[in-house]
Scaffold this motif. Structure first.
Motif, PDB file in Angstrom:
ATOM      1  N   ILE A 176      35.008  -7.758  -5.900  1.00 48.95           N
ATOM      2  CA  ILE A 176      35.214  -6.680  -4.929  1.00 48.95           C
ATOM      3  C   ILE A 176      36.133  -5.905  -5.656  1.00 48.95           C
ATOM      4  N   VAL A 177      37.252  -6.481  -6.159  1.00 50.69           N
ATOM      5  CA  VAL A 177      38.387  -5.471  -6.649  1.00 50.69           C
ATOM      6  C   VAL A 177      37.799  -4.851  -7.955  1.00 50.69           C
ATOM      7  N   PHE A 178      37.027  -5.393  -8.747  1.00 56.92           N
ATOM      8  CA  PHE A 178      36.599  -4.995 -10.005  1.00 56.92           C
ATOM      9  C   PHE A 178      35.781  -3.706  -9.734  1.00 56.92           C
ATOM     10  N   TYR A 179      34.501  -3.899  -8.759  1.00 60.99           N
ATOM     11  CA  TYR A 179      33.694  -2.744  -8.622  1.00 60.99           C
ATOM     12  C   TYR A 179      33.966  -1.790  -7.855  1.00 60.99           C
ATOM     13  N   LEU A 180      35.023  -1.911  -6.995  1.00 64.92           N
ATOM     14  CA  LEU A 180      35.728  -0.787  -6.224  1.00 64.92           C
ATOM     15  C   LEU A 180      36.361   0.082  -7.024  1.00 64.92           C
ATOM     16  N   ASN A 181      36.991  -0.292  -8.170  1.00 67.77           N
ATOM     17  CA  ASN A 181      37.910   0.419  -9.160  1.00 67.77           C
ATOM     18  C   ASN A 181      36.850   0.781 -10.085  1.00 67.77           C
ATOM     19  N   TYR A 182      35.714  -0.006 -10.476  1.00 68.82           N
ATOM     20  CA  TYR A 182      34.953   0.522 -11.484  1.00 68.82           C
ATOM     21  C   TYR A 182      34.019   1.715 -10.941  1.00 68.82           C
ATOM     22  N   LEU A 183      33.700   1.489  -9.797  1.00 68.84           N
ATOM     23  CA  LEU A 183      32.541   2.737  -9.244  1.00 68.84           C
ATOM     24  C   LEU A 183      33.083   3.613  -8.437  1.00 68.84           C
ATOM     25  N   VAL A 184      34.286   3.425  -7.676  1.00 70.14           N
ATOM     26  CA  VAL A 184      34.971   4.353  -6.857  1.00 70.14           C
ATOM     27  C   VAL A 184      36.592   4.894  -7.099  1.00 70.14           C
ATOM     28  N   LEU A 185      37.083   4.023  -7.147  1.00 75.05           N
ATOM     29  CA  LEU A 185      38.718   4.348  -7.265  1.00 75.05           C
ATOM     30  C   LEU A 185      38.785   5.225  -8.558  1.00 75.05           C
ATOM     31  N   ALA A 186      38.497   4.397  -9.465  1.00 75.39           N
ATOM     32  CA  ALA A 186      38.958   5.011 -10.890  1.00 75.39           C
ATOM     33  C   ALA A 186      38.073   6.447 -11.252  1.00 75.39           C
ATOM     34  N   PRO A 187      36.615   6.497 -10.939  1.00 83.41           N
ATOM     35  CA  PRO A 187      35.964   7.704 -10.899  1.00 83.41           C
ATOM     36  C   PRO A 187      36.557   8.710 -10.050  1.00 83.41           C
ATOM     37  N   LYS A 188      36.945   8.516  -9.087  1.00 84.60           N
ATOM     38  CA  LYS A 188      37.135   9.407  -7.857  1.00 84.60           C
ATOM     39  C   LYS A 188      38.778   9.801  -8.072  1.00 84.60           C
ATOM     40  N   PHE A 189      39.594   8.967  -8.376  1.00 82.93           N
ATOM     41  CA  PHE A 189      41.247   9.333  -8.766  1.00 82.93           C
ATOM     42  C   PHE A 189      41.693   9.189 -10.200  1.00 82.93           C
ATOM     43  N   PHE A 190      41.515   8.107 -10.805  1.00 84.21           N
ATOM     44  CA  PHE A 190      42.002   7.975 -12.211  1.00 84.21           C
ATOM     45  C   PHE A 190      41.781   8.862 -13.133  1.00 84.21           C
ATOM     46  N   VAL A 191      40.329   9.189 -13.311  1.00 85.96           N
ATOM     47  CA  VAL A 191      39.965  10.130 -14.221  1.00 85.96           C
ATOM     48  C   VAL A 191      40.235  11.380 -14.007  1.00 85.96           C
ATOM     49  N   HIS A 192      40.343  11.751 -12.581  1.00 84.18           N
ATOM     50  CA  HIS A 192      40.834  13.424 -12.710  1.00 84.18           C
ATOM     51  C   HIS A 192      42.264  13.745 -12.384  1.00 84.18           C
ATOM     52  N   GLY A 193      43.025  12.462 -13.095  1.00 82.42           N
ATOM     53  CA  GLY A 193      44.540  12.538 -12.893  1.00 82.42           C
ATOM     54  C   GLY A 193      45.181  12.132 -11.772  1.00 82.42           C
ATOM     55  N   LYS A 194      44.660  11.768 -10.616  1.00 83.88           N
ATOM     56  CA  LYS A 194      45.341  11.258  -9.559  1.00 83.88           C
ATOM     57  C   LYS A 194      46.017   9.833  -9.713  1.00 83.88           C
ATOM     58  N   HIS A 195      46.704   9.773 -10.498  1.00 81.80           N
ATOM     59  CA  HIS A 195      46.922   8.265 -10.901  1.00 81.80           C
ATOM     60  C   HIS A 195      47.664   7.797  -9.641  1.00 81.80           C
TER      61      HIS A 195
ATOM     62  N   VAL B 291      44.650  -7.948 -12.709  1.00 81.98           N
ATOM     63  CA  VAL B 291      44.181  -7.821 -13.915  1.00 81.98           C
ATOM     64  C   VAL B 291      42.761  -7.292 -14.059  1.00 81.98           C
ATOM     65  N   PHE B 292      41.864  -7.531 -13.049  1.00 81.06           N
ATOM     66  CA  PHE B 292      40.435  -7.113 -13.096  1.00 81.06           C
ATOM     67  C   PHE B 292      40.465  -5.634 -12.752  1.00 81.06           C
ATOM     68  N   ALA B 293      41.424  -5.275 -11.771  1.00 79.78           N
ATOM     69  CA  ALA B 293      41.496  -3.861 -11.373  1.00 79.78           C
ATOM     70  C   ALA B 293      41.880  -3.098 -12.663  1.00 79.78           C
ATOM     71  N   ALA B 294      42.670  -3.413 -13.296  1.00 83.97           N
ATOM     72  CA  ALA B 294      43.102  -2.567 -14.766  1.00 83.97           C
ATOM     73  C   ALA B 294      41.660  -2.660 -15.503  1.00 83.97           C
ATOM     74  N   GLY B 295      41.096  -3.873 -15.820  1.00 86.41           N
ATOM     75  CA  GLY B 295      39.991  -3.717 -16.939  1.00 86.41           C
ATOM     76  C   GLY B 295      39.052  -3.051 -16.274  1.00 86.41           C
ATOM     77  N   ALA B 296      38.741  -2.991 -14.944  1.00 85.69           N
ATOM     78  CA  ALA B 296      37.705  -2.046 -14.185  1.00 85.69           C
ATOM     79  C   ALA B 296      38.042  -0.568 -14.503  1.00 85.69           C
ATOM     80  N   THR B 297      39.223  -0.217 -14.500  1.00 87.65           N
ATOM     81  CA  THR B 297      39.527   1.289 -14.689  1.00 87.65           C
ATOM     82  C   THR B 297      39.430   1.689 -16.164  1.00 87.65           C
ATOM     83  N   ALA B 298      39.997   0.558 -16.748  1.00 89.29           N
ATOM     84  CA  ALA B 298      39.630   0.937 -18.384  1.00 89.29           C
ATOM     85  C   ALA B 298      38.333   1.068 -18.702  1.00 89.29           C
ATOM     86  N   LEU B 299      37.568   0.459 -18.153  1.00 90.22           N
ATOM     87  CA  LEU B 299      35.834   0.513 -18.526  1.00 90.22           C
ATOM     88  C   LEU B 299      35.432   1.674 -17.692  1.00 90.22           C
TER      89      LEU B 299
END
Length: 344
Positions: A47-66, A120-128
């Motif tokens: 759950i943590v991995f795919y929430l970050n990989y598919l939702v949180l990272a694309p919506k926030f992290f990659v747009h600078g909303k760290h 760790v899985f959240a960070a890995g998903a964000t990096a991917l």
């Protein structure tokens, strides 16, 4: 292929994590309900991995909303860490004999441990997700550059048609005033070349033998209006010429040689040599003509043909060609030599 490999990696990772609890029952017997309740841990990781990989990272992290990404993850990880600890504590109390409740310090330790594992899985998903964004952006950039280069190449190739026809028709027009019979022959040669332009020219590459025939027809057409004193030579060292090359790549150089290298009063020459290295698939085009410098009043040459040749070489054979051009030491001969590696 990359997507298929990525899918296999995802399946293999989660299969390993979901099957890993089975190692607890080696030699002790298997309890299906206990196994399913233990699978809560890999389920939370997923759950943590795919929430970050598919939702949180694309919506926030990659747009600078760290900060938003970090805040949501911290709250989610701590919450899931607490839930996971008490779930596993509840599971163990059901299936493990003489199980003792964990004290406060132990509870905090287990919650921190589980939260870190989830992190760790959240960070890995964000990096991917970031890597995927970079790869996608790079692919789009390459596709855009390729489309722009193709559009420019198409534009250059379309420019050759009117430029070539203008020069050829001018030559035929001049020939009609000299010899009507030769003018008819010139029109027949032109029709052969137009057939090449209408059909073969639309392809990205054509057999070299067809391109050689096209140049030969053009040379024959030009010779019809030239006096016998002009030395015109055209030779090819390959009979089959089964290599492929971009159509009408060299014709502008041939046009320039006949347009600017022939004098009506002085001895003139145009020598064309095409060499083919079939083993290494290399084509060498060498053309030389007599040099008659223009006067200040002569504005007939604008260098359009040479610029087109240079740009097409850059677009089609970047890093795979050599072009030498200029005057010999005595300033009497202009030469242009292009070596093209046709390997794709």
């Amino acid at each position: 292929m990359n997507r298929k490999l990525g899918g296999i990696c995802h399946i293999a990772l989660w299969a390993f994590l979901f099957l890993s609890p089975l190692t607890y029952w080696r030699g002790t017997g298997f309890n299906g309900l206990h196994y399913l309740m233990t699978c809560m841990q890999p389920l939370f990781l997923m759950i943590v991995f795919y929430l970050n990989y598919l939702v949180l990272a694309p919506k926030f992290f990659v747009h600078g909303k760290h900060r938003y990404d970090l805040l949501i993850n911290v709250v989610m990880l701590i919450t899931l860490g607490v839930i996971l600890h008490y779930w596993m504590d509840f599971t163990n109390s059901i299936f493990i004999r003489n199980y003792h409740e964990i004290d406060v310090l132990g509870t905090i330790t287990y919650i921190v441990r589980d939260s870190v594992n989830l992190g760790v899985f959240a960070a890995g998903a964000t990096a991917l997700a970031v890597a995927r964004r970079w790869v996608t952006a790079d692919q789009k950039l390459k596709e855009t550059e390729a489309a722009r280069a193709q559009a420019e190449l198409t534009n250059l190739r379309n420019q050759i048609n009117p430029h070539f026809l203008l020069n050829t028709l001018n030559n035929i027009y001049a020939l009609t005033a000299i010899n009507a019979e030769r003018a008819q022959e010139a029109i027949m040669e032109l029709s052969k070349m137009l057939r090449h332009m209408l059909y073969d020219y639309q392809q990205p590459t054509v057999p070299l033998r067809d391109e050689v025939d096209f140049i030969r027809n053009y040379v024959s057409l030009m010779k019809l209006r030239l006096p016998q004193s002009v030395d015109v030579q055209f030779s090819v060292n390959c009979k089959t010429c089964d290599l492929y090359i971009s159509p009408m790549l060299f014709i502008s150089l041939v046009e320039n040689a006949f347009k600017h290298g022939i004098s009506p009063t002085e001895p003139s020459f145009v020598h064309i040599q095409i060499d083919i290295d079939k083993v290494n698939r290399i084509v060498t085009f060498d053309i030389r003509n007599s040099n008659f410098p223009k006067t200040a009043q002569d504005r007939s040459g604008h260098g359009i043909g040479l610029r087109q040749v240079e740009r097409r070489l850059e677009l089609l054979y970047a890093g795979k060609y050599q072009w030498e051009k200029g005057l010999t030491d005595d300033d009497k001969t202009y030469f242009s030599r292009i070596v093209v590696d046709t390997n794709t």
